[in-house]
Design an enzyme around this catalytic site. Sequence first.
Site, PDB file in Angstrom:
ATOM      1  N   ARG A   1     -27.702 -13.713 -52.663  1.00 16.08           N
ATOM      2  CA  ARG A   1     -27.508 -12.907 -51.449  1.00 16.08           C
ATOM      3  C   ARG A   1     -28.388 -11.664 -51.499  1.00 16.08           C
ATOM      4  O   ARG A   1     -28.944 -11.233 -50.490  1.00 16.08           O
ATOM      5  CB  ARG A   1     -26.034 -12.503 -51.304  1.00 16.08           C
ATOM      6  CG  ARG A   1     -25.827 -11.430 -50.236  1.00 16.08           C
ATOM      7  CD  ARG A   1     -24.371 -11.232 -49.845  1.00 16.08           C
ATOM      8  NE  ARG A   1     -23.465 -11.183 -50.970  1.00 16.08           N
ATOM      9  CZ  ARG A   1     -23.247 -10.113 -51.749  1.00 16.08           C
ATOM     10  NH1 ARG A   1     -23.925  -8.992 -51.542  1.00 16.08           N
ATOM     11  NH2 ARG A   1     -22.378 -10.169 -52.722  1.00 16.08           N
TER      12      ARG A   1
ATOM     13  N   TYR B   1     -33.048 -10.360 -23.746  1.00 13.92           N
ATOM     14  CA  TYR B   1     -32.456 -11.664 -24.068  1.00 13.92           C
ATOM     15  C   TYR B   1     -30.933 -11.594 -23.948  1.00 13.92           C
ATOM     16  O   TYR B   1     -30.306 -10.606 -24.340  1.00 13.92           O
ATOM     17  CB  TYR B   1     -32.885 -12.081 -25.474  1.00 13.92           C
ATOM     18  CG  TYR B   1     -32.092 -13.218 -26.054  1.00 13.92           C
ATOM     19  CD1 TYR B   1     -32.039 -14.456 -25.419  1.00 13.92           C
ATOM     20  CD2 TYR B   1     -31.380 -13.058 -27.237  1.00 13.92           C
ATOM     21  CE1 TYR B   1     -31.298 -15.500 -25.942  1.00 13.92           C
ATOM     22  CE2 TYR B   1     -30.641 -14.099 -27.784  1.00 13.92           C
ATOM     23  CZ  TYR B   1     -30.598 -15.308 -27.128  1.00 13.92           C
ATOM     24  OH  TYR B   1     -29.862 -16.338 -27.648  1.00 13.92           O
TER      25      TYR B   1
ATOM     26  N   ASP C   1     -38.857  -6.719 -30.288  1.00 12.45           N
ATOM     27  CA  ASP C   1     -38.581  -8.142 -30.471  1.00 12.45           C
ATOM     28  C   ASP C   1     -39.875  -8.891 -30.141  1.00 12.45           C
ATOM     29  O   ASP C   1     -40.309  -8.929 -28.991  1.00 12.45           O
ATOM     30  CB  ASP C   1     -37.453  -8.571 -29.533  1.00 12.45           C
ATOM     31  CG  ASP C   1     -37.020 -10.021 -29.750  1.00 12.45           C
ATOM     32  OD1 ASP C   1     -37.837 -10.817 -30.263  1.00 12.45           O
ATOM     33  OD2 ASP C   1     -35.876 -10.355 -29.393  1.00 12.45           O
TER      34      ASP C   1
ATOM     35  N   LYS D   1     -37.985 -19.879 -33.696  1.00 15.57           N
ATOM     36  CA  LYS D   1     -38.921 -20.198 -32.623  1.00 15.57           C
ATOM     37  C   LYS D   1     -40.309 -20.522 -33.183  1.00 15.57           C
ATOM     38  O   LYS D   1     -40.442 -21.435 -33.990  1.00 15.57           O
ATOM     39  CB  LYS D   1     -38.958 -19.048 -31.623  1.00 15.57           C
ATOM     40  CG  LYS D   1     -37.580 -18.522 -31.202  1.00 15.57           C
ATOM     41  CD  LYS D   1     -36.636 -19.589 -30.680  1.00 15.57           C
ATOM     42  CE  LYS D   1     -35.416 -19.036 -29.995  1.00 15.57           C
ATOM     43  NZ  LYS D   1     -34.413 -18.401 -30.838  1.00 15.57           N
TER      44      LYS D   1
END
Length: 393
Positions: free
Chosen positions: A48, A100, A171, A196
Site C-alpha cells: 500500500r 465531469y 484534469d 482512458k
Amino acid sequence: MTLLNQTTAVRAGIDCDTQYGAVTPPLYLSSNYAFEDLNQPRKYDYSRSGNPTRDILAAALAELEHAAGGVVTATGMGAVNLVLQLLPQGALVVAPHDCYGGTYRLLTTLHDKGAIKVDFVDQNDWSQIHQAIDKKPDLLWIETPSNPLLRVVDIRKLCEAAGPDVLKVVDNTFLSPALQQPITLGADLVVHSTTKYINGHSDVVGGAVLAKTEALAEQVTWWANCIGITASPFDCLLTTRGLRTLNVRMQQHLENTEKIVQFLEQHPAIKKIHYPGLTDHPGHEIAQKQQAHFGAMLSFELRGGYEEVGQLVNNLNYFTLAESLGGVESLICHPATMTHAAMAPEAQLKAGINASLIRLSVGIEAADDLIADLEYGLSRTLLKPVEEKCHVK
C-alpha cells in the site's frame, strides 16, 4: 500533427531490472517485504505504501507530464479524492460548471456535508473568474477540454490569474500527456483517469496524480498511503504496457476523428458539432496554442431528442453504447443519462447538456468502417423505425 513525448512513453519501464536484466519489468505481487534487520526497513515494506511495479508507472507518467513525482491510484475518482485531501476543512474550491459528472457529484456531496465549499463558474467568463478569485479560493479545478461539450479554457491564463497561493489542478484525461502538459502551463497538479488513453484498452480502471514539486509529491504520496487509495501492482503492469503504445494509438485516434468530423459536418441529421478542431469552435485558438492536437473526443447534437438518440444508438455496430473513453474501440455515449446523470436537471441545463447531445470516443478501427456505421445509423434516425442491429458484414 505532432505529438509530444515521442519516445518516453515507449520506454516506460523498459530495461530497468537490475537483478536479472529483464527487458520488460517484472510484476511484484508481494504484499509485504522483509526488513534487513530490526528497525531497518528496505526501500519497500508494504505494498500500500510502495510497490516497484506501481513506481515504474508513476515515474513514467511524471516524466511525461514534466512532474517531480506522483501517485497511481486505484481509480480516476480516487485521484480526484486524493487531491481534495490536501485541503483544510471548509476550503473553497472553484470548479468549472461543466466538469465531469463524477467530479461534480463528489464536490457537491462534500459541499453539502460542510467539508468544503464549491463555487461552480463558467471558466470562459472572466467576470465570473475574477469574482471567484477575489473570494481567495484554496483550489482552482480546471478541466480542458471539458466533458462532454469539449469547451476549452486557457490553462496558463487561469493559473496566472489564480496566483501562487491557490492550488491549481488540471484534469488532463481527455488529451493525455501526448497532447497536453498542464504543468508546463502553470498547473501544480495534474489528474488522470488512466483508465482512458493512458491504458487505452478498456481492461483496467485506474488514476494518477502528478505533482509539480517534490514537496507537493511528498504530500500526495503521504495521503495516498494514509487513505489506502493506491493501485494494485497487476493493474499498474497492464497500464504501463498500454502506456508504451500511447503515441501510436493516438495517431490513429486523431486521424479517424478528423475524418469523422468532416463526415458529420455534411450530414443533415446533425444540428451542431462540438469539436475544438473546427475553426468556428470558441476554443479553437486556445486549443491550437496549448494542445499538440485537437483530440479524439467529440460531441454533437441531433436534430431531434431522446427518441431519435435511441434510434441512432440501436442502429450502430462499430460504436458501442457505453461509458468511459480513450480505448482502442469506438464508443457512443448519451451524457444526460450516462456520464452526467448525477447532475440535477438544472445543472445539466446550465452546463449545456441536453437530451439530443451525443458524445463519441473515436477508436482506432478503420475510418471507413466507422463512417459507414454512422451513416447507417443516422440514415435510420428520424426516417425509419429501428431495424436489425448487426448490419455490418
